[in-house]
Design an enzyme around this catalytic site. Sequence first.
Site, short mmCIF file in Angstrom:
data_model
loop_
_atom_site.label_atom_id
_atom_site.label_comp_id
_atom_site.label_asym_id
_atom_site.label_seq_id
_atom_site.Cartn_x
_atom_site.Cartn_y
_atom_site.Cartn_z
N THR A 117 0.83 -1.21 0.00
CA THR A 117 0.00 0.00 0.00
C THR A 117 0.86 1.26 0.00
O THR A 117 2.00 1.24 0.47
CB THR A 117 -0.90 0.01 1.25
N ASP A 118 0.28 2.36 -0.48
CA ASP A 118 0.99 3.65 -0.42
C ASP A 118 1.08 4.18 1.00
O ASP A 118 1.85 5.11 1.28
CB ASP A 118 0.33 4.68 -1.34
N GLU A 119 0.32 3.59 1.93
CA GLU A 119 0.33 4.11 3.31
C GLU A 119 1.68 3.90 4.00
O GLU A 119 1.95 4.53 5.02
CB GLU A 119 -0.80 3.47 4.14
N TYR A 144 -1.69 -0.33 11.14
CA TYR A 144 -1.85 -1.04 9.86
C TYR A 144 -0.65 -0.79 8.95
O TYR A 144 0.02 -1.73 8.49
CB TYR A 144 -3.14 -0.58 9.16
N LYS A 148 2.37 -3.29 7.32
CA LYS A 148 2.58 -3.46 5.87
C LYS A 148 4.02 -3.07 5.51
O LYS A 148 4.66 -3.70 4.69
CB LYS A 148 1.58 -2.63 5.06
P1 NAD Z 1 -9.68 -7.25 2.30
O1 NAD Z 1 -9.65 -6.94 3.75
O2 NAD Z 1 -10.91 -7.00 1.52
O3 NAD Z 1 -9.28 -8.80 2.08
C1 NAD Z 1 -8.25 -9.41 2.78
C2 NAD Z 1 -8.41 -10.92 2.61
O4 NAD Z 1 -7.34 -11.57 3.32
C3 NAD Z 1 -9.72 -11.49 3.18
O5 NAD Z 1 -10.31 -12.36 2.27
C4 NAD Z 1 -9.28 -12.21 4.45
O6 NAD Z 1 -10.12 -13.31 4.77
C5 NAD Z 1 -7.88 -12.66 4.06
N1 NAD Z 1 -7.04 -12.89 5.24
C6 NAD Z 1 -6.86 -12.09 6.31
N2 NAD Z 1 -6.04 -12.67 7.21
C7 NAD Z 1 -5.65 -13.85 6.66
C8 NAD Z 1 -4.79 -14.89 7.09
N3 NAD Z 1 -4.15 -14.84 8.28
N4 NAD Z 1 -4.62 -15.95 6.28
C9 NAD Z 1 -5.26 -16.04 5.09
N5 NAD Z 1 -6.10 -15.08 4.63
C10 NAD Z 1 -6.30 -14.00 5.41
O7 NAD Z 1 -8.43 -6.49 1.68
P2 NAD Z 1 -8.23 -5.79 0.26
O8 NAD Z 1 -8.73 -4.41 0.31
O9 NAD Z 1 -8.68 -6.71 -0.80
O10 NAD Z 1 -6.62 -5.70 0.24
C11 NAD Z 1 -5.84 -6.74 -0.34
C12 NAD Z 1 -4.38 -6.33 -0.28
O11 NAD Z 1 -4.18 -5.10 -0.97
C13 NAD Z 1 -3.85 -6.10 1.14
O12 NAD Z 1 -2.54 -6.61 1.20
C14 NAD Z 1 -3.86 -4.58 1.29
O13 NAD Z 1 -2.88 -4.16 2.21
C15 NAD Z 1 -3.54 -4.15 -0.12
N6 NAD Z 1 -4.02 -2.82 -0.53
C16 NAD Z 1 -5.34 -2.50 -0.41
C17 NAD Z 1 -5.80 -1.26 -0.85
C18 NAD Z 1 -7.26 -0.86 -0.79
O14 NAD Z 1 -7.60 0.28 -1.08
N7 NAD Z 1 -8.17 -1.75 -0.41
C19 NAD Z 1 -4.89 -0.36 -1.40
C20 NAD Z 1 -3.54 -0.71 -1.50
C21 NAD Z 1 -3.13 -1.96 -1.07
O1 TDX Z 2 -16.94 6.27 7.38
C1 TDX Z 2 -15.86 6.74 7.01
N1 TDX Z 2 -15.74 8.09 6.84
C2 TDX Z 2 -14.58 8.69 6.45
O2 TDX Z 2 -14.52 9.91 6.32
C3 TDX Z 2 -14.71 5.91 6.71
C4 TDX Z 2 -14.82 4.41 6.87
C5 TDX Z 2 -13.56 6.52 6.28
N2 TDX Z 2 -13.48 7.87 6.15
C6 TDX Z 2 -12.24 8.48 5.62
C7 TDX Z 2 -10.95 8.00 6.22
C8 TDX Z 2 -9.97 8.11 5.05
O3 TDX Z 2 -9.47 9.43 4.96
O4 TDX Z 2 -12.19 8.10 4.24
C9 TDX Z 2 -10.85 7.84 3.83
C10 TDX Z 2 -10.76 6.42 3.33
O5 TDX Z 2 -10.91 5.56 4.44
P1 TDX Z 2 -10.78 3.96 4.34
O6 TDX Z 2 -11.76 3.44 3.34
O7 TDX Z 2 -10.81 3.41 5.72
O8 TDX Z 2 -9.34 3.81 3.65
P2 TDX Z 2 -7.85 4.22 4.07
O9 TDX Z 2 -7.73 4.39 5.53
O10 TDX Z 2 -7.44 5.37 3.20
O11 TDX Z 2 -7.06 2.88 3.64
C11 TDX Z 2 -7.40 2.18 2.44
O12 TDX Z 2 -6.48 2.46 1.40
C12 TDX Z 2 -5.18 1.96 1.55
C13 TDX Z 2 -7.45 0.67 2.68
O13 TDX Z 2 -8.37 0.40 3.72
C14 TDX Z 2 -6.09 0.14 3.02
O14 TDX Z 2 -6.12 -1.27 3.21
C15 TDX Z 2 -5.16 0.47 1.87
O15 TDX Z 2 -3.87 0.06 2.17
#
Ligand code: NAD
Ligand code: TDX
Length: 328
Positions: A117-119, A144, A148
Amino acid sequence: MRLLVTGGAGFIGANFVHGAVGEHAVTVLDALTYAGSRESLAPVDDDIRLVQGDIADAELVTKLVAEADAVVHFAAETHVDNALADPEPFLHTNVIGTYTVLEAVRRHGVRLHHISTDEVYGDLALDEPARFTAATPYNPSSPYSSTKAAADMLVRAWVRSYGVRATISNCSNNYGPYQHVEKFIPRQITNVLTGRRPKLYGAGTNVRDWIHVDDHNSAVWRILTDGQIGRTYLIGAEGERDNLSVMRTILALMDRDPDDFDHVVDRVGHDLRYAIDPSQLCDELGWKPRRTDFQEGLSATIDWYRDSESWWRPLKEQVESTYQMRGQ
Ligand code: NAD
Ligand code: TDX
């Protein structure tokens, strides 16, 4: 290719698997935590093998890795607010789980792509001209993002010390179908659909760099097939938007008044702005995002949640009662 996809029942992983079946033999390893769902894989049920298990289970992971040509490692604990409330599962899955995957690919000489992630780069000021690049120092702010970052460091060390064939990608905020309703965009859409008022943390000035999940996954494919071993690639689609304007766009697309939402307690340590410079990936691997019309992508996502109530409805009450306890 025989692909092992960890976290393939989660949001991004499931979308990835939908696109991979047909051409590849896919095994999904997923613990099916609260964030994973068999239903997300229902459209490809007959074409994949789903193994329910923990990525920190060395015996299971080693066995599955031995049968694969490549591993795409999505599995993680992913929600920042949950990490603030209880960091332990984030250490277990993101750090120990990634270590376990690394040891297995090391043992069997299997190609790995690690999803991050970019975080990990921390946050930027609103007016800062520079964006994140692969040269930006790691500076994670939250439980978190620190786990990562730790996982990314393990991957880099295993490449250098043991010659593991791995690449890393750090992507910005994804949106699209099958995203858990705890996350910002699906939470607001399903709040409107269930007659609740959408919730904005603080003033909503925080900026996220939005990318459609299909564009993230097309970049992952490109890196998996053409990426240089040991390299880190940043994935982004020039999609910077502040939370207030995303909220207003959702409300407009759902025919609601622009002020029809509540300001709630801000996130502790809330990162102000993320912004990715994707030029290296575009220039070196010729990748381009395609779904860059945010209104169009958001509108399609709203339609998906409207049409997929049976997928998200069972999760909604629990998520909202947890948020309510936190004043959010
Ligand atoms: P998500 O939370 O929707 O899915 C995570 C999945 O991992 C789930 O299916 C969960 O059951 C599985 N999991 C969790 N713990 C586990 C374990 N111990 N063993 C096996 N499986 C396990 O997440 P997502 O949003 O699909 O993110 C996927 C990846 O992308 C993550 O590595 C996250 O850090 C990265 N990422 C997400 C975002 C975003 O905006 N969602 C952005 C950048 C990077
Ligand atoms: O109800 C809400 N209201 C609100 O204002 C929620 C749930 C979030 N927010 C804000 C917080 C953040 O500034 O919105 C923005 C996005 O929030 P999230 O969806 O929780 O995402 P973020 O914290 O940016 O992280 C996401 O992007 C990077 C993913 O959850 C991470 O897994 C990924 O790495």
